[in-house]
Design an enzyme around this catalytic site. Structure first.
Site, PDB file in Angstrom:
ATOM      1  N   MET A 126       0.831  -1.334  -0.023  1.00 27.11           N
ATOM      2  CA  MET A 126       0.201   0.152   0.006  1.00 27.11           C
ATOM      3  C   MET A 126       0.911   1.299  -0.013  1.00 27.11           C
ATOM      4  O   MET A 126       0.737   2.158  -0.916  1.00 27.11           O
ATOM      5  CB  MET A 126      -0.758  -0.065   1.222  1.00 27.11           C
ATOM      6  CG  MET A 126      -2.034   0.906   1.461  1.00 27.11           C
ATOM      7  SD  MET A 126      -3.347   0.335   0.224  1.00 27.11           S
ATOM      8  CE  MET A 126      -4.148  -1.113   1.345  1.00 27.11           C
ATOM      9  N   LYS A 127       1.778   1.420   0.836  1.00 27.92           N
ATOM     10  CA  LYS A 127       2.590   2.408   1.168  1.00 27.92           C
ATOM     11  C   LYS A 127       3.415   3.128   0.032  1.00 27.92           C
ATOM     12  O   LYS A 127       3.671   4.139  -0.233  1.00 27.92           O
ATOM     13  CB  LYS A 127       3.333   2.390   2.490  1.00 27.92           C
ATOM     14  CG  LYS A 127       4.081   3.939   2.847  1.00 27.92           C
ATOM     15  CD  LYS A 127       4.517   3.648   4.020  1.00 27.92           C
ATOM     16  CE  LYS A 127       5.272   4.899   4.634  1.00 27.92           C
ATOM     17  NZ  LYS A 127       4.723   6.126   4.504  1.00 27.92           N
TER      18      LYS A 127
END
Lengths: 248, 540
Positions: A126-127
Site C-alpha cells: 500500500m505505502k
C-alpha cells in the site's frame, strides 16, 4: 554522424577515471607498484596510486586515478531497455477500467532462498516507495504478495489458482549468481506450464537485475533499483494491451 | 549519560507493568509444552554433536534420536528419561556412540517401563546434567580468563563496540574476512547465516563451504571461527567477540552449541521468528525461554531483532512498535533470569532520508531508547532500506548513523556498508566502514555532556509521542492478550495465528512425568549461579 566520447574528469577528452580495489598483500612499495601495473593492464594511462591503506595483515586497499584510453562512438550505442512513460496511479486505474474492463491480478514473491522482501514490498505494499503508492492501493489491481522464500513451483501453482495476469519476482540478496540460476529454473517451469487462463506477463526486479538480463533469461521485463510502483503498473497495462490487441 | 529528554517516569513504569501482564500467559505455555528443538538441544548439552551418514548426506544424531522418540509416541516424557536409561546400560560409551546405539535399536530404549522406573535413574540423571552444566561454566570461565589477559573493547568508555558482518558462504573465507575486520578495528564479528537456515528443522553438520547470502551455522563452523578469533585476539591484545543466530526452528539447539563453543553474542528474540519468519507462535515462545536459560548460564549477550519492525513498517511512524517489543523482550529475558546488562535490545536508523528534519527524529528515537533502557547494551542497526547503490551517498548515510549512535551512547554499533544495496560486503567495504566509525566516534566524544536539548522542543516532543503511542499500543495488547494481538497484526502489521506457521507440529504437551533437568535446574539455580559470577563486565 559520430559522437566520440571518453570518460570525463574536468576537461573533455581527459579520460579520467577512479578505480579502487584490494590486493591480497601487505602494504609496501612493491604492492603499490603491483597496483600501478594492475591499472596499466586495464587500458589505463598514467595511473597514479593515490592511496594505499593497510587492512591488517596480508591485505591492502588502493585508490587509483588514471586516464582511460577507450573512446566510444555514442551514436552507435543501443541499449535494451524498458520503454515506459510512467502514468500516475489514477491514470493507470482509469485505463484498466475503461479499456481492459476487468481488474488485473498481480502475484508477487521473493523466490528461492532469498528472505529479503524490501523490493517486492516497495512495489506492492500500500505505502509504496519514494512517494508513489504501491500496487495494493490501485483500485483496479488485485494484488497477492506471497512474501519471501517462495519456491518456484509454489509460485506457479498459486499463480494458476489466482488466475494471475502478471507475476512479479523479486531477487535481492544473492551470492555467486544464485539469483540467475533461480530465475532460469523458474523460466523452465514457467514454459513447461499450461496456463489455463493465458500466459501471465512475467517481470523480475532487484538490485542485480536489469532489463537486458531479464530479456535474455526469457522474462518480459526487468526492473533495477529505484523503480517506482507506477512504472511497473504502466508497463503491465501496456504489455496487456499489446498481448490482447487493445488500442489506447 | 545525563538525561536530555523529559519522558514521563510513570508512563515508563506503566509500560513495564503492562509488558509483564502481556507476557504472563506465555509462562503457562512454557510450563505446559516442549518442542523438538528443546529435546535436541538437551541431547547436544549431553554431548551429542555428530551425524549419521544417510544416502551420502549428514543427518544429525540429535535429530535421529528425537525422530525415534516421536515414532515411539513417547515425546510427552521428553528425551531425558530414555537417554538416561541408555546411559545406565552403556556407562562407558561416548555421547555420540550412545546416540548411535539408541538409533540402531530404538525399541530397546523407548518404552514405558523406562518412565515407570525413572526414579531409579534420577540420581544418574542429576549427575550427568550437573556435569554438563559444569562444562558450560568452565567454557564460560575460559572466556573470562582470556578477557582478563587482553584489553576488552567493551570497557573502552568513549565509544560503542564496532560490530561487523562477514558473509562469504565459506567458513574458511569467513575466517580471512573476520581476521581482517578485527585487525582493521572491529570488536564484534557476526557470521551471517545462509538465508533460510532459520526454516531448517535441523542444524547442518560439519565445516561448510557453500551458502547463500551467508554461511551455515554449524557446531564445527562455530569452533573454527572462535579459534580464529582467539588467535587474532591474542595477536591484537584485544578480545574479539563472536556472534551467531539463536533463532528460527533450531533456536534452543543453537543456544546450546554457542554455549559449548564459547560464542559471545546471540541474536535471540522472543517474537522475531513469529513475525518475520512465520514460525509458529507457540514454538517460538517455548524455544526462546529454554534458549535464554542456557544463554544466561553461559553469560552470553542477546541481541534482539526490533530493527526489523523499522524495515518492514515505516520507521518514522512505527517507533512505538519497537519500544513495545523491547519492553516485552525485556520481560521474557528477565523471566529466564537474564540481567538487564546482557540484553542487547535492538533498534535502527531506518527513517526515509527525505523526511524533513529527519535527523531530529532519528536522534530523538535513539536517545529515548537509551534513556528508557539505561543499563542495556543497546544494539543500533544502520540504514538498509534506504541505502543507495550510489556508494558515496550510502557511505555518507553511515557517517550520520555513526554520529547519532555515538551522540546517544549506543552500546553496540552494527556498522553500515556503503555497498549494502549491492552485495554482501567485500573486505574493503568493511575497512571503509571502520574508518568512518573511528573518525566519527573520535570526533564526537561525549559532546552531549556539553549541551542540553531544548525542553519540549521538537526532539523532546517526538520522543514523548513515541512513548505515548507505545503506552497506547501496550494497553491495547494488554486488553487483547499477546496471542490475539499478534493475530490482529498489532506488531509490525503482520498477522499470525496461534497454530499457524512453520514448526507447529514440533510443539507438544508435556506429561506430568516429563523430565528436562536443564530446564528445572537452571530455572531454580540460575539466580545463585549468577551471584557467584565474578565478571563485572558492562557495556554501557
Amino acid at each position: 554522424m559520430t559522437k566520440m566520447i571518453k570518460t570525463y574528469g574536468d576537461r573533455h577528452g581527459d579520460g579520467k577515471v577512479q578505480v579502487s580495489f584490494t590486493l591480497p598483500v601487505d602494504k609496501s612499495e612493491e604492492a603499490k607498484e603491483a597496483a600501478r601495473q594492475m591499472a596499466l593492464s586495464m587500458n589505463l594511462e598514467d595511473p597514479m596510486v593515490v592511496s594505499m591503506e593497510s587492512m591488517g595483515k596480508g591485505y591492502s586497499m588502493f585508490v587509483v586515478y588514471a586516464r582511460l584510453k577507450t573512446e566510444i562512438d555514442f551514436d552507435t550505442i543501443k541499449a535494451i531497455k524498458v520503454e515506459v512513460n510512467a502514468l500516475s496511479m489514477y491514470d493507470c486505474d482509469a485505463l484498466i477500467k475503461n479499456k481492459i474492463k476487468k481488474k488485473l491480478t498481480i502475484v508477487g514473491a521473493c523466490t528461492g532462498y532469498d528472505a529479503h522482501t524490501v523490493g517486492i514490498d516497495a512495489i506492492l505494499n500500500m505505502k509504496g516507495y519514494n512517494g508513489e503508492y504501491g500496487l495494493e492501493r490501485y483500485g483496479q489491481l488485485n494484488v497477492h504478495n506471497l512474501g519471501a522464500q517462495v519456491l518456484n513451483k509454489d509460485l506457479i501453482e498459486r499463480s494458476i489458482k489466482l488466475k494471475a495476469d502478471a507475476i512479479l519476482i523479486s531477487k535481492v540478496v544473492t551470492q555467486q549468481d544464485i539469483h540467475i540460476r533461480d530465475l532460469t529454473d523458474f523460466i523452465r517451469l514457467f514454459e513447461e506450464t499450461k496456463w489455463p487462463h493465458g500466459r501471465p506477463i512475467l517481470l523480475v526486479g532487484g538490485p542485480r537485475v536489469n532489463h537486458a538480463l531479464a530479456v535474455e533469461l526469457g522474462y518480459d521485463a526487468g526492473f533495477g533499483p529505484g523503480t517506482t510502483p507506477n512504472v511497473v503498473a504502466t508497463y503491465i497495462i501496456k504489455k496487456y494491451f499489446d498481448n490482447h490487441g487493445i488500442k489506447e | 549519560m545525563k538525561k536530555q529528554l523529559n519522558l514521563s517516569k510513570s508512563k515508563i513504569q506503566d509500560c513495564r507493568k503492562m509488558a509483564k501482564k502481556i507476557s504472563a500467559p506465555v509462562f503457562n505455555l512454557i510450563a505446559e509444552k516442549s518442542s523438538w528443538s528443546i529435546e535436541r538441544a538437551t541431547l547436544r548439552l549431553y554431548g551429542v554433536d555428530d551425524a549419521l551418514k544417510q544416502s551420502g548426506l549428514d543427518y544429525p544424531l540429535c535429530n535421529a534420536v528425537v525422530d525415534e522418540l516421536r515414532k515411539s509416541k513417547m515425546e510427552m516424557y521428553g528425551v531425558t528419561p530414555f537417554w538416561m536409561y541408555a546411559r545406565s546400560k552403556h556407562t562407558s560409551l561416548s555421547a555420540n556412540d550412545l546416540a548411535r546405539v539408541i538409533c540402531e535399536k530404538p525399541s530397546d530404549y523407548f518404552h514405558y517401563q523406562v518412565i515407570e522406573n525413572y526414579p531409579k535413574l534420577a540420581k544418574l540423571a542429576e549427575k550427568e546434567t550437573r556435569e554438563a552444566i559444569n562444562h558450560l561454566l568452565k567454557v564460560r570461565d575460559d572466556r573470562y580468563k582470556l578477557k582478563r589477559k587482553l584489553q576488552d573493547p567493551a570497557q573502552v568508555k568513549n565509544r560503542p563496540m564496532l560490530y561487523l558482518i562477514v558473509a562469504t558462504g565459506n567458513i574458511y573465507d569467513d575466517v580471512e574476512q573476520a581476521k581482517s575486520a578485527a585487525r582493521s578495528g572491529g570488536d564484534v564479528i557476526a557470521v551471517i547465516r545462509s538465508t533460510a537456515q532459520s526454516l531448517l528443522d535441523y542444524v547442518p553438520h560439519g565445516a561448510t563451504t557453500e551458502g547463500f547470502g551467508g554461511t551455515y551455522a554449524t557446531q564445527k563452523n562455530f569452533q573454527i571461527m572462535r579459534q580464529a578469533l582467539d588467535e587474532v585476539s591474542l595477536e591484537l591484545g584485544r578480545y574479539i567477540r563472536l556472534v551467531n543466530y539463536s533463532s528460527g526452528l533450531c533456536m534452543s539447539e543453537i543456544a546450546a552449541m554457542a554455549a559449548q563453543e564459547r560464542l559471545d553474542f546471540l541474536l535471540n528474540d522472543a517474537m522475531y521468528g513469529i513475525l518475520f519468519r512465520d514460525i509458529n507462535m507457540q514454538r517460538t515462545l517455548v524455544d526462546q525461554h529454554f534458549s535464554r536459560l542456557v544463554i544466561t548460564l553461559s553469560d552470553i549477550y542477546i541481541n534482539t531483532g526490533e530493527d526489523n519492525y523499522l524495515t518492514t513498517a515505516d520507521a518514522y511512524e512505527n517507533g512505538h512498535q519497537v519500544l513495545a517489543s523491547q519492553f516485552i523482550n525485556e520481560c521474557f529475558a528477565e523471566n529466564a533470569h537474564m540481567n538487564k546488562d546482557r540484553m542487547g535490545l535492538g533498534h535502527a536508523f531506518e527513517m526515509n532520508p527525505k523526511i524533513p528534519n529527519v535527523f531530529h527524529w532519528e536522534l530523538a528515537r535513539a536517545l529515548m531508547t537509551r534513556e528508557i533502557f539505561p543499563e542495556h547494551p543497546l544494539k543500533y542497526m544502520p540504514s538498509t532500506k534506504y541505502k543507495s547503490t550510489d556508494i558515496f551517498y550510502s557511505h555518507l548515510m553511515d557517517a550520520v548513523f555513526n554520529l547519532i549512535g555515538r551522540m546517544t551512547g549506543q552500546g553496540i554499533q552494527l556498522l553500515g556498508m556503503a555497498t549494502e544495496a549491492i552485495h554482501t560486503p567485500y573486505m574493503m567495504d568493511r575497512y571503509m566502514s571502520v574508518v568512518n566509525a573511528t573518525y566519527m566516534f573520535n570526533g564526537i566524544g561525549d559532546i552531549m555532556e556539553e549541551m542540553q536539548l531544548k525542553k519540549n522542543g521538537k526532539i523532546d516532543k517526538y520522543a514523548q509521542k513515541v512513548l505515548d503511542d507505545t503506552h497506547k499500543l501496550l494497553k491495547s495488547m494488554e486488553k487483547n492478550g499477546l496471542y490475539k494481538s499478534i493475530e490482529k497484526g498489532e506488531l509490525a502489521h503482520v498477522k499470525r495465528t496461534i497454530d499457524g506457521g512453520k514448526g507447529y507440529e514440533g510443539v507438544f504437551l508435556k506429561d506430568k512425568k516429563y523430565v528436562n533437568l536443564f530446564a528445572s535446574i537452571l530455572t531454580k539455580e540460575l539466580p545463585q549461579i549468577k551471584k557467584k559470577l565474578k565478571s563485572k563486565e558492562k557495556v554501557r
